[in-house]
Motif scaffolding. Sequence first.
Motif, PDB file in Angstrom:
ATOM      1  N   ARG A 120      -3.513   8.738   2.417  1.00  0.00           N
ATOM      2  CA  ARG A 120      -3.168   8.518   1.006  1.00  0.00           C
ATOM      3  C   ARG A 120      -2.815   9.813   0.271  1.00  0.00           C
ATOM      4  O   ARG A 120      -2.442   9.786  -0.900  1.00  0.00           O
ATOM      5  CB  ARG A 120      -4.336   7.855   0.281  1.00  0.00           C
ATOM      6  CG  ARG A 120      -4.689   6.465   0.760  1.00  0.00           C
ATOM      7  CD  ARG A 120      -3.623   5.450   0.430  1.00  0.00           C
ATOM      8  NE  ARG A 120      -4.123   4.101   0.688  1.00  0.00           N
ATOM      9  CZ  ARG A 120      -3.378   3.074   1.022  1.00  0.00           C
ATOM     10  NH1 ARG A 120      -2.080   3.231   1.143  1.00  0.00           N
ATOM     11  NH2 ARG A 120      -3.907   1.890   1.241  1.00  0.00           N
ATOM     12  N   GLU A 126       7.516  11.403  -1.073  1.00  0.00           N
ATOM     13  CA  GLU A 126       7.138  10.010  -1.318  1.00  0.00           C
ATOM     14  C   GLU A 126       7.513   9.585  -2.739  1.00  0.00           C
ATOM     15  O   GLU A 126       7.648  10.411  -3.641  1.00  0.00           O
ATOM     16  CB  GLU A 126       5.647   9.815  -1.049  1.00  0.00           C
ATOM     17  CG  GLU A 126       5.294   9.973   0.419  1.00  0.00           C
ATOM     18  CD  GLU A 126       3.814   9.846   0.713  1.00  0.00           C
ATOM     19  OE1 GLU A 126       3.470   9.551   1.877  1.00  0.00           O
ATOM     20  OE2 GLU A 126       2.998  10.050  -0.206  1.00  0.00           O
ATOM     21  N   THR A 128       5.826   7.340  -4.763  1.00  0.00           N
ATOM     22  CA  THR A 128       4.770   6.668  -5.522  1.00  0.00           C
ATOM     23  C   THR A 128       4.700   7.100  -6.977  1.00  0.00           C
ATOM     24  O   THR A 128       4.235   6.355  -7.828  1.00  0.00           O
ATOM     25  CB  THR A 128       3.402   6.901  -4.829  1.00  0.00           C
ATOM     26  OG1 THR A 128       2.403   6.135  -5.496  1.00  0.00           O
ATOM     27  CG2 THR A 128       3.016   8.373  -4.878  1.00  0.00           C
ATOM     28  N   ASN A 133       7.658   2.943  -9.924  1.00  0.00           N
ATOM     29  CA  ASN A 133       6.432   2.658  -9.190  1.00  0.00           C
ATOM     30  C   ASN A 133       5.194   2.876 -10.041  1.00  0.00           C
ATOM     31  O   ASN A 133       4.197   2.162  -9.896  1.00  0.00           O
ATOM     32  CB  ASN A 133       6.367   3.527  -7.931  1.00  0.00           C
ATOM     33  CG  ASN A 133       7.356   3.071  -6.875  1.00  0.00           C
ATOM     34  OD1 ASN A 133       7.675   1.894  -6.789  1.00  0.00           O
ATOM     35  ND2 ASN A 133       7.863   3.991  -6.083  1.00  0.00           N
ATOM     36  N   ARG A 137       2.453   0.056 -10.661  1.00  0.00           N
ATOM     37  CA  ARG A 137       1.125   0.315 -10.127  1.00  0.00           C
ATOM     38  C   ARG A 137       0.015  -0.093 -11.090  1.00  0.00           C
ATOM     39  O   ARG A 137      -1.156  -0.101 -10.715  1.00  0.00           O
ATOM     40  CB  ARG A 137       1.000   1.794  -9.752  1.00  0.00           C
ATOM     41  CG  ARG A 137       0.046   2.027  -8.579  1.00  0.00           C
ATOM     42  CD  ARG A 137       0.221   3.383  -7.963  1.00  0.00           C
ATOM     43  NE  ARG A 137       0.022   4.453  -8.910  1.00  0.00           N
ATOM     44  CZ  ARG A 137       0.772   5.547  -8.961  1.00  0.00           C
ATOM     45  NH1 ARG A 137       1.787   5.677  -8.132  1.00  0.00           N
ATOM     46  NH2 ARG A 137       0.524   6.494  -9.832  1.00  0.00           N
ATOM     47  N   ASN A 288      10.769   2.223  -0.695  1.00  0.00           N
ATOM     48  CA  ASN A 288       9.351   1.942  -0.829  1.00  0.00           C
ATOM     49  C   ASN A 288       8.767   1.292   0.418  1.00  0.00           C
ATOM     50  O   ASN A 288       7.629   0.814   0.391  1.00  0.00           O
ATOM     51  CB  ASN A 288       9.110   1.057  -2.052  1.00  0.00           C
ATOM     52  CG  ASN A 288       9.245   1.796  -3.348  1.00  0.00           C
ATOM     53  OD1 ASN A 288       8.303   2.355  -3.878  1.00  0.00           O
ATOM     54  ND2 ASN A 288      10.468   1.841  -3.878  1.00  0.00           N
ATOM     55  N   GLU A 294       1.707   5.539   1.244  1.00  0.00           N
ATOM     56  CA  GLU A 294       1.762   6.307   0.005  1.00  0.00           C
ATOM     57  C   GLU A 294       0.971   5.687  -1.143  1.00  0.00           C
ATOM     58  O   GLU A 294       0.781   6.314  -2.181  1.00  0.00           O
ATOM     59  CB  GLU A 294       3.205   6.524  -0.420  1.00  0.00           C
ATOM     60  CG  GLU A 294       3.942   5.263  -0.804  1.00  0.00           C
ATOM     61  CD  GLU A 294       5.388   5.523  -1.206  1.00  0.00           C
ATOM     62  OE1 GLU A 294       5.796   6.704  -1.188  1.00  0.00           O
ATOM     63  OE2 GLU A 294       6.084   4.572  -1.548  1.00  0.00           O
ATOM     64  N   GLY A 296       1.638   2.291  -2.298  1.00  0.00           N
ATOM     65  CA  GLY A 296       2.514   1.358  -2.988  1.00  0.00           C
ATOM     66  C   GLY A 296       2.217  -0.082  -2.608  1.00  0.00           C
ATOM     67  O   GLY A 296       1.424  -0.367  -1.706  1.00  0.00           O
ATOM     68  N   ASP A 299       2.635  -1.083   1.121  1.00  0.00           N
ATOM     69  CA  ASP A 299       1.946  -0.266   2.128  1.00  0.00           C
ATOM     70  C   ASP A 299       1.288  -1.106   3.217  1.00  0.00           C
ATOM     71  O   ASP A 299       0.976  -2.293   3.019  1.00  0.00           O
ATOM     72  CB  ASP A 299       0.839   0.557   1.455  1.00  0.00           C
ATOM     73  CG  ASP A 299       1.345   1.910   0.985  1.00  0.00           C
ATOM     74  OD1 ASP A 299       2.569   2.062   0.852  1.00  0.00           O
ATOM     75  OD2 ASP A 299       0.522   2.795   0.750  1.00  0.00           O
TER      76      ASP A 299
END
Length: 334
Positions: A120, A126, A128, A133, A137, A288, A294, A296, A299
């Motif tokens: 992570r 990345e 994120t 995003n 999130r 993504n 990452e 998201g 993932d």
Amino acid sequence: MYIGKSYNLFEFVIWTKGKIYMLLLLSAIPVILYDVLEIKWIAIPWSVIAMLGTATAFILGFKNNLSYKRSLDAQDVWTSILSNSRAWGLVSRDYLNSEISKDLIYRHIAWVTALRYGMRTLKTWESTNETNNVAYRKLFKIPEQETNLEEELAKYLIASELQAVLKSKNISTHILSLQSKTLKSLYDKQEITVLQFVDMEKSIKDFYNLQGKSEQIKNSPFPGQYNTINNLLVRSFTFLLPYGMLNDFDKLNEGMAGFMKGNMIWLIIPFSFLISWLYFSIVQVGENTENPFEGGANDVPISQISFQLEIELRQMIGEINLPEFSMPQNNIIL
């Protein structure tokens, strides 16, 4: 990982809203120039746009297939970690007495925990922290951002081991080395047979290999040349698309009556926007998917796998007070 049947339109709009205003503007400008300011020469033959769109679609499909393969590879690695860890729990319980079994199993849970925290860790390539995003999130929480690694490892390691592993550059590697050191000590004391020792050392080697594969996916960015040509083609296509639609939509006025006669050209704005939005959405899906650790919504659910492993391994040694499975947040599990 998204576990719903599919994203609904509202979720997708939230995720892609950063592009919506720009695409509407790009669709409106050529219509205004052509119809209001009567600059007719800006119209581009549709055949040019068709060839560009075909090339763009081909590259998009190729890149997204590679992105999906990275995600599948990551899923395969962590599925192997799950199944191999179950086997480790069984041999630890059956080969050794309960106290040593608990130490080996708890240390293994610490290894999985350290590995998921390492996965992570944010990398510069990345996505994120991109605006779209960050906005999306808000619908879920990343477990590794809710607690720190030291607090989690303190649940499974004794104080002296905890301080030692926290000083190492690769915590997961150090934890596995402690496992091997313990096995060597047990073999020297003749508490396990040579076959048991070899069997368990082979398991540690397998865990090293799986850790390396996971780290390779995490630490290797998607090839930049594909991202560059992909973005160049999509941006060129979406910019030129409404210019290629001007002549065809203008001709529609010839057979039209009523309110829309003479105004068919304005339909370019919604149609061009919709096509461009779909292309950009496909790009965003690929971006993504290519980094599966990452944090998201798409993932590989390494946190859930880790929590599941802890429950199963602790059950193997007869523990009752176990943590509960984390529940999906808006159909998303991490």
